[in-house]
Design an enzyme around this catalytic site. Structure first.
Site, short mmCIF file in Angstrom:
data_model
loop_
_atom_site.label_atom_id
_atom_site.label_comp_id
_atom_site.label_asym_id
_atom_site.label_seq_id
_atom_site.Cartn_x
_atom_site.Cartn_y
_atom_site.Cartn_z
N GLY A 1 -4.00 -4.61 -4.21
CA GLY A 1 -4.83 -3.43 -4.74
C GLY A 1 -4.15 -2.40 -4.85
CG HIS A 2 -1.64 -1.44 -7.74
ND1 HIS A 2 -1.00 -2.02 -8.75
CD2 HIS A 2 -1.06 -1.74 -6.45
CE1 HIS A 2 0.15 -2.46 -8.19
NE2 HIS A 2 0.10 -2.53 -6.99
NE ARG B 1 -7.39 -6.57 6.45
CZ ARG B 1 -6.65 -7.59 6.39
NH1 ARG B 1 -6.24 -8.18 7.64
NH2 ARG B 1 -5.70 -7.72 5.43
CG ASN C 1 -2.20 -10.82 -2.28
OD1 ASN C 1 -2.11 -10.88 -3.50
ND2 ASN C 1 -1.22 -11.40 -1.55
CE LYS D 1 0.47 10.37 -8.72
NZ LYS D 1 0.21 11.00 -7.59
CD GLN E 1 1.07 -9.02 -2.25
OE1 GLN E 1 2.06 -9.58 -2.86
NE2 GLN E 1 -0.02 -8.80 -2.74
CG ASP F 1 -1.60 -1.20 1.34
OD1 ASP F 1 -2.23 -1.72 0.32
OD2 ASP F 1 -1.81 -1.65 2.49
CD GLU F 2 4.70 -0.60 -0.19
OE1 GLU F 2 3.99 -0.58 -1.43
OE2 GLU F 2 5.15 -1.40 0.54
N GLY F 3 1.49 3.11 -2.39
CA GLY F 3 1.10 3.96 -3.56
C GLY F 3 1.87 3.61 -4.81
CE LYS F 4 3.21 -2.46 -4.47
NZ LYS F 4 2.82 -2.13 -3.16
NE ARG G 1 7.44 -31.05 -4.56
CZ ARG G 1 8.47 -31.57 -4.08
NH1 ARG G 1 9.63 -31.85 -4.76
NH2 ARG G 1 8.44 -31.75 -2.71
CB THR H 1 -7.76 -6.02 -1.22
OG1 THR H 1 -6.80 -5.84 -2.17
CG2 THR H 1 -8.00 -7.84 -1.52
P1 IMP Z 1 -2.19 -12.88 2.17
O1 IMP Z 1 -1.30 -12.14 1.48
O2 IMP Z 1 -3.57 -12.61 2.02
O3 IMP Z 1 -1.77 -14.19 2.89
O4 IMP Z 1 -1.96 -11.78 3.78
C1 IMP Z 1 -0.64 -11.83 4.49
C2 IMP Z 1 -0.50 -10.60 4.76
O5 IMP Z 1 -0.15 -9.73 3.75
C3 IMP Z 1 -1.56 -9.92 5.75
O6 IMP Z 1 -0.96 -9.38 6.70
C4 IMP Z 1 -2.39 -9.07 4.54
O7 IMP Z 1 -2.78 -8.09 5.25
C5 IMP Z 1 -1.00 -8.55 3.73
N1 IMP Z 1 -1.17 -8.17 2.42
C6 IMP Z 1 -1.21 -8.84 1.45
N2 IMP Z 1 -1.23 -8.34 0.19
C7 IMP Z 1 -1.30 -7.04 0.54
C8 IMP Z 1 -1.48 -5.99 -0.24
O8 IMP Z 1 -1.57 -5.81 -1.31
N3 IMP Z 1 -1.35 -4.53 0.79
C9 IMP Z 1 -0.92 -4.64 1.88
N4 IMP Z 1 -1.01 -5.77 2.61
C10 IMP Z 1 -1.12 -7.10 1.96
#
Ligand code: IMP
Length: 420
Positions: free
Chosen positions: A40-41, A302, A38, A18, A221, A13-16, A141, A299
């Site tokens: 989200g941009h 929260r 997982n 953008k 991430q 969530d650093e703003g990648k 595998r 995503t």
């Molecule tokens: P998972 O990737 O859903 O297994 O989650 C593992 C950890 O990574 C949790 O703390 C999530 O909140 C975090 N996480 C996964 N994807 C993102 C993302 O794109 N942004 C921020 N946190 C993420």
């Protein structure tokens, strides 16, 4: 070569999104290579807001071809919604979106297992999207890859024993079992819809790199969620670094020429796990509200945890990625603050700990800066920076010993200043 990886240096969530959007304009290809939906941009372009989970945000530029690489895990139902949404917004995807047959498929049982595991001993706060369980199958595998999934005979043969295995786990949890035939029928339809996008592009990508085409590798991430070097076990299940991107895209590490690390001017985290510079209640009440700071997960919706910038963690993240430059985002969120802190070190230890149990002993040491108390949103040139912004940005650059190339001052495409 003209290749660049853009990666997160914090907990995502650093703003990648953008930054990647800003840089995509001049690219020939944008490649996603790890993680799944997982991520989200959000991108605001021409007064429209776009949300991406798996499709590279470069898709907004007609000249860009987007690849979803082997290292990703793909939830077909979610990807089809994303495709549909983009098509509804008038974005043409024909010949512009390609999915690697080597990527693994996320099935509903992965999602259910993710949610069940979260009720267990260690509550990681995952996104609940089935990412971890899908990577588990891949590493064990036994996973089903896109290329196998789009062939109905192979898919059926591979699915049955996997469903039997998962049902034994669901029995232990007293959970309803999965009907393999119903799952096959539902996912065979998805496979037909996605198969026009499936193409092994790795060889072509390598040739294009060698021809000097412009390629952007889009990280998902952030470094502190990396499976190897993140705050384990509170991490995601893939390697989030630039090297992880090379592996996931199917190119050699020497094909990534430069790496830009993206960091916010403060820190956020969603999910559980260590966060040494997390705000106290007092600091939280003085900071911008979650709404003003736009600090809700794209995503999961929260509320993100908030804290000050953490230099020791960023130094590790820069090293892991071999970052050659930085983008500093969300400066505008600090506009109303009287003072701003940066953690410049930890008491008694020289670097972040390896083991989870040691994080509670970490005590950050801070430097405090005067705020600038002015809106920075409309700034277009570095000369327009208020003096205190300049002091703050210069100090971050010198502490990290890495050049800041872009400063972002708002979610819109135009709110950014190129420094170098
Ligand atoms: P998972 O990737 O859903 O297994 O989650 C593992 C950890 O990574 C949790 O703390 C999530 O909140 C975090 N996480 C996964 N994807 C993102 C993302 O794109 N942004 C921020 N946190 C993420």
């Amino acid at each position: 070569m003209n290749t660049l990886a853009v990666v997160g240096l914090q907990w995502g969530d650093e703003g990648k999104g953008k930054i990647i959007d800003l840089l995509s304009k001049d690219q020939d290809y944008v490649v996603r290579a790890q993680g799944g939906h997982n991520a989200g941009h959000s991108v605001i372009a021409e007064k429209r807001e776009y949300h991406f989970h798996l499709i590279p945000s470069g898709i907004l530029y007609e000249n860009v071809v987007c690849y979803i690489g082997a290292g990703t895990v793909i939830d077909p139902a979610s990807l089809l919604i994303e495709i549909q949404n983009l098509q509804n917004q008038g974005i043409d995807l024909k010949n512009r979106l390609k999915i690697s047959p080597y990527a693994h498929v996320i099935f509903p049982y992965h999602r259910r297992l993710d949610q069940l595991q979260e009720k267990g001993e260690i509550h990681l706060g995952t996104t609940g999207r089935g990412i971890g369980p899908c990577y588990e199958d891949a590493v064990a595998r036994r996973g089903i890859r896109i290329g196998e999934w789009i062939d109905p005979t192979t898919f059926k043969k591979r699915l049955q024993p996997l469903v039997a295995l998962k049902n034994r786990i669901f029995q232990q949890y007293d959970e309803a079992e999965i009907d393999s035939n119903a799952l096959f029928e539902e996912y065979e339809i998805f496979a037909k819809e996605l198969s026009p996008f499936v193409e092994s592009f790795e060889d072509h990508l390598d040739q294009e790199i060698l021809k000097g085409k412009k390629i952007l590798f889009e990280g998902a991430q952030g470094a502190l969620l990396d499976i190897h070097f993140g705050t384990y076990p509170f991490v995601t299940s893939s390697s989030t670094s630039s090297s992880g991107l090379a592996v996931g895209a199917g190119v050699g590490p020497s094909r990534i020429q430069k790496t830009m690390g993206v960091t916010k001017a403060y820190t956020t985290r969603v999910g559980n796990g260590p966060f040494p510079t997390e705000f106290s209640q007092d600091e939280l009440s003085l900071f911008a509200s979650h709404e003003i700071a736009r600090e809700f997960g794209t995503t999961t919706g929260r509320k993100r945890r908030l804290g000050w910038l953490d230099i020791p963690l960023l130094k590790e993240a820069i090293r892991i990625n071999g970052a050659t430059s930085l983008a500093l985002t969300k400066i505008d969120v600090l506009d109303s603050l009287d003072f701003i802190k940066i953690c410049v070190g930890y008491e008694n230890v020289s670097r972040p700990p390896v083991f989870h149990g040691e994080w509670s002993n970490i005590k950050p040491q801070f430097e405090t800066f005067h705020g600038w108390k002015k809106s920075t949103k409309e700034i277009k040139k570095v000369e327009e920076f208020p003096k205190n912004v300049r002091i703050f940005v210069n100090r971050i650059e010198s502490l990290l010993n890495c050049p800041i190339e872009i400063v972002s001052l708002g979610p819109e495409r135009e709110s950014a200043v190129f420094l170098k």
